[in-house]
Design a protein around this motif. Structure first.
Motif, mmCIF file in Angstrom:
data_model
loop_
_atom_site.group_PDB
_atom_site.id
_atom_site.type_symbol
_atom_site.label_atom_id
_atom_site.label_comp_id
_atom_site.label_asym_id
_atom_site.label_seq_id
_atom_site.Cartn_x
_atom_site.Cartn_y
_atom_site.Cartn_z
ATOM 1 N N GLU A 1 4.033 -4.115 8.233
ATOM 2 C CA GLU A 1 5.055 -3.129 8.604
ATOM 3 C C GLU A 1 4.918 -1.849 7.786
ATOM 4 O OE1 GLU A 1 8.695 -5.181 6.180
ATOM 5 O OE2 GLU A 1 9.231 -3.795 7.793
ATOM 6 N N ILE A 2 5.566 -0.814 8.280
ATOM 7 C CA ILE A 2 5.532 0.461 7.558
ATOM 8 C C ILE A 2 6.964 0.822 7.167
ATOM 9 C CG2 ILE A 2 4.915 2.912 7.682
ATOM 10 C CD1 ILE A 2 2.922 2.182 9.914
ATOM 11 N N LEU A 3 7.139 1.078 5.882
ATOM 12 C CA LEU A 3 8.453 1.553 5.407
ATOM 13 C C LEU A 3 8.312 3.031 5.118
ATOM 14 C CD1 LEU A 3 9.683 -0.832 2.600
ATOM 15 C CD2 LEU A 3 10.196 -0.887 5.010
ATOM 16 N N LEU B 1 0.876 -1.167 0.000
ATOM 17 C CA LEU B 1 0.000 0.000 0.000
ATOM 18 C C LEU B 1 0.919 1.224 0.000
ATOM 19 C CD1 LEU B 1 -3.195 0.316 2.030
ATOM 20 C CD2 LEU B 1 -1.710 2.258 1.857
ATOM 21 N N LEU B 2 0.806 1.987 -1.070
ATOM 22 C CA LEU B 2 1.716 3.113 -1.255
ATOM 23 C C LEU B 2 1.017 4.405 -0.864
ATOM 24 C CD1 LEU B 2 4.507 3.549 -2.550
ATOM 25 C CD2 LEU B 2 3.375 3.778 -4.739
ATOM 26 N N VAL C 1 2.247 -4.290 3.455
ATOM 27 C CA VAL C 1 3.421 -3.459 3.750
ATOM 28 C C VAL C 1 3.072 -2.050 3.255
ATOM 29 C CG1 VAL C 1 5.839 -3.015 3.224
ATOM 30 C CG2 VAL C 1 5.032 -5.360 3.435
ATOM 31 N N ILE C 2 3.084 -1.093 4.171
ATOM 32 C CA ILE C 2 2.786 0.284 3.752
ATOM 33 C C ILE C 2 4.097 0.985 3.423
ATOM 34 C CG2 ILE C 2 1.915 2.528 4.517
ATOM 35 C CD1 ILE C 2 -0.226 1.261 5.980
ATOM 36 N N ILE C 3 4.131 1.632 2.269
ATOM 37 C CA ILE C 3 5.325 2.436 1.938
ATOM 38 C C ILE C 3 4.904 3.904 1.926
ATOM 39 C CG2 ILE C 3 7.093 2.930 0.227
ATOM 40 C CD1 ILE C 3 6.959 0.083 -0.707
#
Lengths: 442, 302
Positions: free
Chosen positions: A396-398, A276-277, A368-370
Motif C-alpha cells: 500500500e501507499i501512505l 520504503l520512504l 508499504v510506501i510512505i
C-alpha cells in the motif's frame, strides 16, 4: 437558579468537547455524582474530581486545566474574559463590514464566505487596492452582468486563496478575531492553549525555529522510542492461545500412553512491516522530510526493513547514510551537504519513474510506501501514471500530505493522488505520530 | 472503616499510616473510586507508586489483596477460572467402568474441579477485597474487552455451574504503563488517575518516611539529584521513586551523611540501568558535576 450544579457541569463539559476532549454522557453523570461527594467549596478537590472523572488521557490534561481555570475564574477575570471576547466579536463584525463595502460589483455585494471577507480585510492596503481596482475596472452591459458576477467572484476567491497560502507559507497568516469561539470561556481557554509553550507537538513543522530543534529532536526520540516499544510487542510472536495444535499435542503426550494430558496450542506469527520512504525535499518541504526521516529511523529496530529516498527534480537513494551508527544530527548534516537535489523544484513523476526503473527490487508486495509531499509537482499526469504503476506492485501507499486538510479541495493534484494512496494530513509532529500509530498499531 | 463510607481526610490519614504520602491529586480520585464503587485506572511512568496504591488500600481497610499480573497472551482461563483438566482426566481413568456416565459428568464439573483464578477469587471473596489488575496495557484488546464486561457487572457465567454474582464489589485498581492505548470503553468505566514524578518537597517526605535513617539533609540531596536527573537529562529511563529509595538505602549503608562524588560513582548503577543513559550521564554531568548542581540547588533553597 434551579439545577445550578447540573447546568454548570453541562456547560463545562460542552466547553471541553469544543476543545477536543471526548466526554461521554456516562462520564458526565459520574462527574456529577463525584461533585456531590467532595467539598464543593474546595477548588482543588473540585478540580481533582472533575479531572478524574472527565479526562481519561493524560495528554488532554493541559486542555482540561486551561478550561477549568477559565471556567472557574474569579469574577474579575471572568469580566475581563467577557470584555475581550466582546471586543473580538465587534472587531470581526467591523472587518466583515469593511470587506463588504469594498468587494462589490456594480453596487452589488460579491457572494464570498465570511472567512474570505475577513482575510481580505486583513491584507496589506496595497493588495486590497489591487483587488478593488480589478473589480472597479470590470463591467459589462447590464443585461449580461448577472452572468459575469460569478466569474468575478471566482477570480476574487482565487486571489484570496493565493494570499492565504502565501501568508501561511511565510507564517504570517493573520489571526482571525472571534474565530471559532461562540463563548467567552472557550475563547479564553483556546487562546491560552495557543500561547502554551508546550505546543511544539502541534506547531507546523516548517515553522519550528532552529532554536527549538534540540527540543524537537528530543520529542521525536521520545515518541519514536515509545512507539518502537509498542510495535515490538505487537509484532512479537503472539502467545495468545488460538487453536489446539493436535500433532504437537499427540507427540508430546506419547509418554502418557496416548492420553492427551498436556494440550499444545498453535501460535500466531506476525510479520514486521517493511517500509520504503519517499520524501519530497524541494524548497519548503525539506524541513518536513528531515523530521519524518528522523521519526521513521527511530523505529528502525522494530521495522523489518527501511529503505529511504529523497526527491525533488529527481530521485536520490539515502539509505546508506543511515547504515552507519552515529548521531542522527550528523547523518542528516552529511546528507544535506552531499545531496545534489536538496531544496530544488519538484518533479514527482520523473522521481517515481526513476524509482521503478532503478530500484525495482525494492517494490515488493510486502512493501508499504510512505510518501511525504504536499502533492504540488510538475508533470501532474505523468506523476499519476507512475503512481498507478507503483500501486500495483506494493502492499500500500501512505501519503503524508503536509498541507492542512481544508486546503486539499483547492488542489487538483490531491484528488488525483488520493485515488492511489491513503492520504493523511501531516504537518505537525502530533499528526505524524498519529498516522504512524494508526498504521502500525491499529 | 467501610470503603464506601470513608471521607477524604480518613483516606489521607490511612495512606500516611501505611507509609504512602499523597495529596489531593491522588487521594481525591481514589476516594471517588471507593465511594462510587468504580475501578480506578492509574497510569504513569514505571516506579511512581501505582501498584503501591493497591497494597496501601488493602492495608488501610485490613483486607486481602488479590493480584492479577497481566502479560501478553493472558486469557480468560488464566484470569477467571479453568477446569482442572488433568485432574478430570485422572478421575475418568480411575472410575472408567464403575460409575454411570451422568454421575461422572456431574461430578467432573463440580466446584472441586474448578481452578479459581484471581478475578473469580475476587468475585467470590467473603468480604470486600482489593483486586489489583497490574499492567493492563500488556494484555491484548480481546482480553481488555472481556475484562470490562466483568468489571461492569461483577458477575460471571460458568456454563456448567451457572452465574456467580459478587457478594461484595471489590475495590479494583488497574495500573497502566502506557505501552498501549487502552480502549475508550474501559477508560470510560474507570476513575482516572495519572501519577507524575513527585516534587522535590514530596520526594523528601517520601524518603524520610521510607528511609528514616537517611536524615533530613541526605534525603534533600537525594531528592534534588533525582529531580535534576529526571528533568534535565534526556534519559531513556528516568529514575523512579523506588530507585531513589534504593539510593537512599545504599547511601545509609555506606554511612554517607551527604551526597559526595565518590558515593554517586558507587551507586549510580542503582539509578541508571541502561548503557546509553550511563554514557549520557557521564558525558553531560558526571558524579562531581551532579554533586555540584545539588549543592547549588540546596543553597538556593535555604
Amino acid at each position: 437558579m434551579q439545577n445550578y450544579l447540573e447546568n454548570n457541569l453541562a456547560r463545562f463539559v460542552h466547553i471541553l468537547r469544543h476543545l477536543g476532549v471526548t466526554v461521554s454522557t456516562g462520564e458526565t453523570i459520574t462527574a456529577l455524582k463525584a461533585l456531590r461527594l467532595v467539598d464543593i467549596m474546595q477548588r482543588e478537590q473540585v478540580r481533582c474530581a472533575l479531572q478524574a472523572t472527565l479526562v481519561k488521557n493524560h495528554e488532554e490534561a493541559p486542555v482540561f486545566l486551561r478550561a477549568f481555570d477559565s471556567f472557574f475564574a474569579v469574577p474579575e477575570v471572568r469580566r475581563q474574559q467577557q470584555e475581550e471576547w466582546q471586543e473580538s466579536k465587534d472587531e470581526r463584525v467591523q472587518l466583515i463590514a469593511e470587506a463588504e463595502q469594498d468587494l462589490t460589483y456594480l453596487g452589488e455585494q460579491l457572494e464570498i464566505s465570511e472567512e474570505e471577507k475577513l482575510l481580505y480585510s486583513q491584507l496589506a492596503e496595497e493588495e486590497k487596492k489591487k483587488i478593488k481596482n480589478y473589480l472597479d475596472a470590470s463591467f459589462l452591459p447590464e443585461d449580461r452582468h448577472h452572468a459575469f458576477k460569478p466569474m468575478l467572484e471566482f477570480q476574487v476567491r482565487g486571489s484570496l486563496r493565493y494570499w492565504r497560502q502565501r501568508l501561511a507559507e511565510e507564517g504570517e497568516l493573520p489571526l482571525i478575531p472571534g474565530d471559532g469561539a461562540d463563548d467567552e470561556i472557550l475563547a479564553a481557554a483556546g487562546q491560552e492553549l495557543g500561547n502554551n509553550d508546550g505546543s511544539l507537538l502541534y506547531e507546523d513543522m516548517k515553522r519550528i525555529g532552529d532554536s527549538d530543534l534540540p527540543r524537537v529532536t528530543s520529542i521525536l526520540k521520545k515518541l519514536s522510542r515509545k512507539m518502537a516499544t509498542k510495535i515490538s510487542r505487537r509484532y512479537r510472536m503472539s502467545k495468545k492461545v488460538v487453536k489446539i495444535d493436535l500433532r504437537h499435542s499427540i507427540k508430546s503426550n506419547i509418554r502418557y500412553g496416548g492420553i492427551i494430558f498436556n494440550l499444545k496450542y498453535r501460535q500466531k506469527r506476525v510479520q514486521k512491516p517493511s517500509i520504503l520512504l519517499v520524501c519530497d525535499v524541494s524548497g519548503s518541504m525539506a524541513r518536513y522530510a528531515a523530521f519524518v526521516i528522523q521519526f521513521i529511523y527511530g523505529l528502525s529496530a522494530v521495522i523489518r526493513h527501511i529503505e529511504s529516498f529523497i526527491f525533488s527534480e529527481e530521485l536520490e537513494p539515502v539509505t546508506p547514510y543511515f547504515k552507519r551508527i552515529r548521531p542522527f544530527e550528523a547523518t542528516m548534516a552529511e546528507l544535506i551537504g552531499k545531496s545534489r537535489i536538496w531544496g530544488k523544484g519538484t518533479n514527482l513523476g520523473a522521481s517515481l519513474n526513476s524509482l521503478q526503473s532503478r530500484f525495482p527490487l525494492s517494490l515488493t508486495p510486502h512493501t508499504v510506501i510512505i510518501v511525504v509531499s504536499d502533492t504540488k509537482t510538475l508533470e501532474l499526469e505523468r506523476a499519476e501514471r507512475e503512481l498507478t504503476a507503483i500501486k500495483r506492485s506494493v502492499k500500500e501507499i501512505l501519503w503524508l500530505n503536509t498541507l492542512p486538510h481544508d486546503e486539499w479541495k483547492d488542489l487538483r493534484s490531491v484528488g488525483m493522488f488520493k485515488q492511489y494512496a491513503r492520504m493523511y494530513e501531516c504537518y505537525t509532529l502530533a499528526h505524524l505520530e498519529k498516522v504512524l500509530r494508526r498504521q502500525f498499531l491499529n | 472503616m467501610q470503603p464506601d463510607k470513608i471521607t477524604i481526610e480518613q483516606l489521607r490519614t490511612g495512606f500516611e499510616k501505611n507509609g504512602y504520602i499523597a495529596e489531593d491529586e491522588i487521594t481525591v480520585p481514589v476516594y471517588l473510586a471507593l465511594r462510587l464503587e468504580k475501578p480506578i485506572l492509574i497510569t504513569g511512568a514505571p516506579g511512581v507508586g501505582k501498584t503501591e496504591i493497591a497494597k496501601v488500600l488493602s492495608g488501610v481497610f485490613g483486607t486481602d489483596l488479590i493480584r492479577l499480573q497481566c502479560y501478553e497472551g493472558l486469557d480468560e482461563n488464566k484470569a477467571l477460572y479453568e477446569w482442572n483438566y488433568q485432574r478430570q482426566l485422572i478421575k475418568i481413568q480411575l472410575i472408567r467402568e464403575s460409575a454411570s456416565n451422568d454421575a461422572v459428568e456431574q461430578d467432573l464439573f463440580s466446584p472441586g474441579y474448578l481452578l479459581e483464578r484471581p478475578l473469580l477469587k475476587a468475585i467470590q471473596a467473603p468480604k470486600k477485597v482489593v483486586l489489583l489488575i497490574d499492567e493492563i496495557d500488556k494484555t491484548d484488546e480481546e482480553f481488555e474487552a472481556f475484562l470490562f464486561e466483568v468489571l461492569s457487572d461483577f458477575q460471571v457465567s460458568i456454563p456448567e455451574l451457572g452465574t456467580i454474582k459478587s457478594r461484595h464489589i471489590p475495590m479494583v485498581v488497574l495500573t497502566n504503563n502506557g505501552e498501549r492505548e487502552l480502549s475508550d470503553g474501559l477508560k470510560r468505566r474507570c476513575v482516572f488517575l495519572y501519577i507524575d514524578f513527585p516534587s522535590v518537597e514530596k520526594e523528601i517526605r517520601i524518603i524520610r518516611v521510607k528511609v528514616p535513617e537517611a536524615g533530613e539533609r541526605l534525603a534533600e540531596e537525594v531528592a534534588l539529584a533525582m529531580s535534576y536527573m529526571r528533568h534535565s537529562l534526556d534519559l531513556k529511563k528516568k529514575p523512579s521513586i523506588s530507585e531513589a529509595l534504593d539510593l537512599a538505602h545504599a547511601l545509609v549503608l555506606y554511612g554517607a551523611a551527604r551526597l559526595e562524588p565518590e558515593w554517586v560513582q558507587k551507586t549510580i548503577n542503582l539509578l541508571l540501568k541502561d548503557k546509553e543513559d550511563l554514557d549520557l550521564f557521564n558525558s553531560k554531568v558526571g558524579p562531581a558535576g551532579l554533586v555540584e548542581i545539588v549543592r547549588s540547588e540546596e543553597s538556593k533553597r535555604h
